[in-house]
Scaffold this motif. Sequence first.
Motif, PDB file in Angstrom:
ATOM      1  N   ASP A  36      29.781   1.819 138.150  1.00 31.21           N
ATOM      2  CA  ASP A  36      29.625   1.340 139.526  1.00 31.21           C
ATOM      3  C   ASP A  36      30.844   1.793 140.336  1.00 31.21           C
ATOM      4  O   ASP A  36      31.941   1.272 140.149  1.00 31.21           O
ATOM      5  N   ASP A  37      30.646   2.802 141.175  1.00 28.00           N
ATOM      6  CA  ASP A  37      31.773   3.298 141.982  1.00 28.00           C
ATOM      7  C   ASP A  37      31.221   4.341 142.960  1.00 28.00           C
ATOM      8  O   ASP A  37      30.011   4.590 142.988  1.00 28.00           O
ATOM      9  N   MET A  86      32.810  10.825 139.107  1.00 30.57           N
ATOM     10  CA  MET A  86      32.962  12.169 138.521  1.00 30.57           C
ATOM     11  C   MET A  86      34.418  12.436 138.137  1.00 30.57           C
ATOM     12  O   MET A  86      34.699  12.945 137.057  1.00 30.57           O
ATOM     13  N   THR A  87      35.334  12.036 139.024  1.00 30.57           N
ATOM     14  CA  THR A  87      36.754  12.294 138.759  1.00 30.57           C
ATOM     15  C   THR A  87      37.236  11.515 137.538  1.00 30.57           C
ATOM     16  O   THR A  87      38.016  12.024 136.733  1.00 30.57           O
ATOM     17  N   ASN A  88      36.774  10.271 137.411  1.00 28.18           N
ATOM     18  CA  ASN A  88      37.281   9.412 136.329  1.00 28.18           C
ATOM     19  C   ASN A  88      36.398   9.410 135.085  1.00 28.18           C
ATOM     20  O   ASN A  88      36.564   8.551 134.224  1.00 28.18           O
ATOM     21  N   MET A  89      35.449  10.320 135.025  1.00 28.68           N
ATOM     22  CA  MET A  89      34.540  10.286 133.870  1.00 28.68           C
ATOM     23  C   MET A  89      35.319  10.406 132.558  1.00 28.68           C
ATOM     24  O   MET A  89      36.102  11.345 132.379  1.00 28.68           O
ATOM     25  N   SER A 127      30.045  16.808 136.673  1.00 31.81           N
ATOM     26  CA  SER A 127      29.052  16.619 137.735  1.00 31.81           C
ATOM     27  C   SER A 127      28.507  15.194 137.606  1.00 31.81           C
ATOM     28  O   SER A 127      28.751  14.508 136.608  1.00 31.81           O
ATOM     29  N   LEU A 128      27.743  14.788 138.613  1.00 31.10           N
ATOM     30  CA  LEU A 128      27.153  13.444 138.527  1.00 31.10           C
ATOM     31  C   LEU A 128      26.159  13.373 137.368  1.00 31.10           C
ATOM     32  O   LEU A 128      26.010  12.349 136.717  1.00 31.10           O
ATOM     33  N   GLU A 129      25.506  14.494 137.102  1.00 30.63           N
ATOM     34  CA  GLU A 129      24.574  14.517 135.968  1.00 30.63           C
ATOM     35  C   GLU A 129      25.319  14.274 134.658  1.00 30.63           C
ATOM     36  O   GLU A 129      24.821  13.595 133.765  1.00 30.63           O
ATOM     37  N   ASP A 130      26.546  14.822 134.547  1.00 33.66           N
ATOM     38  CA  ASP A 130      27.350  14.570 133.347  1.00 33.66           C
ATOM     39  C   ASP A 130      27.651  13.074 133.226  1.00 33.66           C
ATOM     40  O   ASP A 130      27.572  12.503 132.138  1.00 33.66           O
ATOM     41  N   VAL A 131      28.013  12.457 134.363  1.00 29.08           N
ATOM     42  CA  VAL A 131      28.314  11.022 134.349  1.00 29.08           C
ATOM     43  C   VAL A 131      27.071  10.247 133.908  1.00 29.08           C
ATOM     44  O   VAL A 131      27.137   9.331 133.085  1.00 29.08           O
ATOM     45  N   HIS A 160      29.649   6.316 122.151  1.00 31.47           N
ATOM     46  CA  HIS A 160      29.992   6.892 123.445  1.00 31.47           C
ATOM     47  C   HIS A 160      29.828   5.852 124.527  1.00 31.47           C
ATOM     48  O   HIS A 160      30.596   5.757 125.447  1.00 31.47           O
ATOM     49  N   GLN A 161      28.771   5.041 124.383  1.00 27.77           N
ATOM     50  CA  GLN A 161      28.448   4.072 125.419  1.00 27.77           C
ATOM     51  C   GLN A 161      29.607   3.125 125.701  1.00 27.77           C
ATOM     52  O   GLN A 161      29.890   2.807 126.834  1.00 27.77           O
ATOM     53  N   SER A 162      30.287   2.709 124.651  1.00 23.07           N
ATOM     54  CA  SER A 162      31.369   1.760 124.851  1.00 23.07           C
ATOM     55  C   SER A 162      32.462   2.364 125.729  1.00 23.07           C
ATOM     56  O   SER A 162      33.129   1.667 126.460  1.00 23.07           O
ATOM     57  N   GLU A 163      32.606   3.689 125.668  1.00 21.25           N
ATOM     58  CA  GLU A 163      33.631   4.322 126.493  1.00 21.25           C
ATOM     59  C   GLU A 163      33.234   4.374 127.959  1.00 21.25           C
ATOM     60  O   GLU A 163      34.069   4.289 128.837  1.00 21.25           O
ATOM     61  N   VAL A 164      31.921   4.506 128.209  1.00 24.82           N
ATOM     62  CA  VAL A 164      31.475   4.662 129.580  1.00 24.82           C
ATOM     63  C   VAL A 164      31.784   3.421 130.400  1.00 24.82           C
ATOM     64  O   VAL A 164      32.053   3.499 131.582  1.00 24.82           O
TER      65      VAL A 164
END
Length: 318
Positions: free
Chosen positions: A216-217, A223-226, A294-298, A309-313
Motif C-alpha cells: 500500500d503506497d 517500485m523504488t522500495n521493492m 516495474s509495477l508488474e514486478d511489484v 517470498h510473501q513474508s518479505e513483500v
Amino acid sequence: MTELAIEASNLTRKFGAMTAVSSLNLQVDKQMIYGFLGPNGSGKTTVIRLLTGLLKPTAGEVNVLGCNLPGDAEKLRRQIGYMTQKFSLYDDLTVKENMQFIARIYGLTPKEQKARHDELMSIYQLTKLNQQLSGSLSGGQKQRLALACAVMHKPKLLFLDEPTSAVDPENRREFWEQLFDLCDQGITILVSTHYMDEAERCHKLAILKNGVKCADDSPDRLMTNMPAKVVEVSSNNLRQLKQQLIILPEVVSASQLGAHLRVLLTNDIVDPMAFLNSTKMINAKTEMQTVRASLEDVFVLSTSSNLSHQSEVHQVKP
Ligand SMILES: Nc1ncnc2c1ncn2[C@@H]1O[C@H](COP(=O)(O)OP(=O)(O)OP(=O)(O)O)[C@@H](O)[C@H]1O
C-alpha cells in the motif's frame, strides 16, 4: 493534516468458511485516486461493496465520508457513485432514457435533470447518441454513459469496479483523463483494476491477494522500495534457462518478455550478476543487466505463491 474519505480497520468479510477480505486496514485521503490491484478473486469487489454499505462486514470498522457503516449506509448513498464491472444500465432504453431514469432515482427535479443531462452529454461526448438504444453502443460509449450516470448526482466519492475491462487502450486513456478531471473537481475515486498501466496512474495503490493487503503506497514508492532485485537476461537458450532458474529458492519469478528473461531475485542476493554466474546456467552468449523494478514486478512479488517470498513483500510498507 489531510482529511480521510475512507477509513477502515480490521475489515473482514467471510462467506461461509471462506474469508474474502481479511483484517483490512485502509486509509484513503480525500481528492485522490486510490487503486486496488489484485488477481481474480482477491477480494476487490467485496471490499468495494463493503465500503459502499451494500455488504455488511463480518468484523471491523468502516467510516466513509464521516458515515459509520453499515449503520449510516442510507445516509452515505446520496454522496457516492458506483460503477460496476458489468454495464449495469438498461440495454433497451436509449441513452437519454437511461440518464433520466438515474436522475429520477437520485431525486433530481425536472429542471436539474435537464441541466445535468445536457452538461454530462457534452462532457462525455454522448450528445449524438442521445436517442440510440444503450445496448447498441460500443464498449467505450457504454463506459462513458455508465460514468455519466454514476456522477449524475455529483457524488463526493466514486467507486469504480474494473471500469475499463471492455474498452480499448485509447478509450482507457481518455477515460483516465476524465477521472483526473473529476479528481481535480474535488472528487475522491477508488478504482479496482487488473491493468498495470491503470494502476500506475493512481496516486496510491493497494495490492490484494486472497483478501489480504500485501502492499500500500504510491506506485513510484512501491517500485523504488521493492524488496527484490530485477535482472534482464538475454541468451540463446531462454526457455531452458527459465526452467532451470525458477526452481532455485532465490528466484521469485522468471518470465520471458520478447528476447529477454526478466528474473526477480530475493533481496538477500547482494550481487545478482555474481549469483546468476555462480549457478553455471549462464553461457558465453548470455548478457545480463540489473534494471529498475516495474509495477508488474511489484505485483508479481506481492502475489507470489511462494510464502517465503510473501513474508518479505509485507516489508514494502511496514
Ligand atoms: N456473495 C458471495 N458468496 C460467496 N462467495 C463470494 C461472494 N462474493 C464473493 N465471493 C468470493 O469471495 C472471493 C473474492 O471475490 P471478489 O469478487 O471480491 O474478488 P475480485 O478480486 O473482485 O475478483 P475479480 O477480479 O475476478 O472480479 C472469491 O473467492 C469469491 O468467490
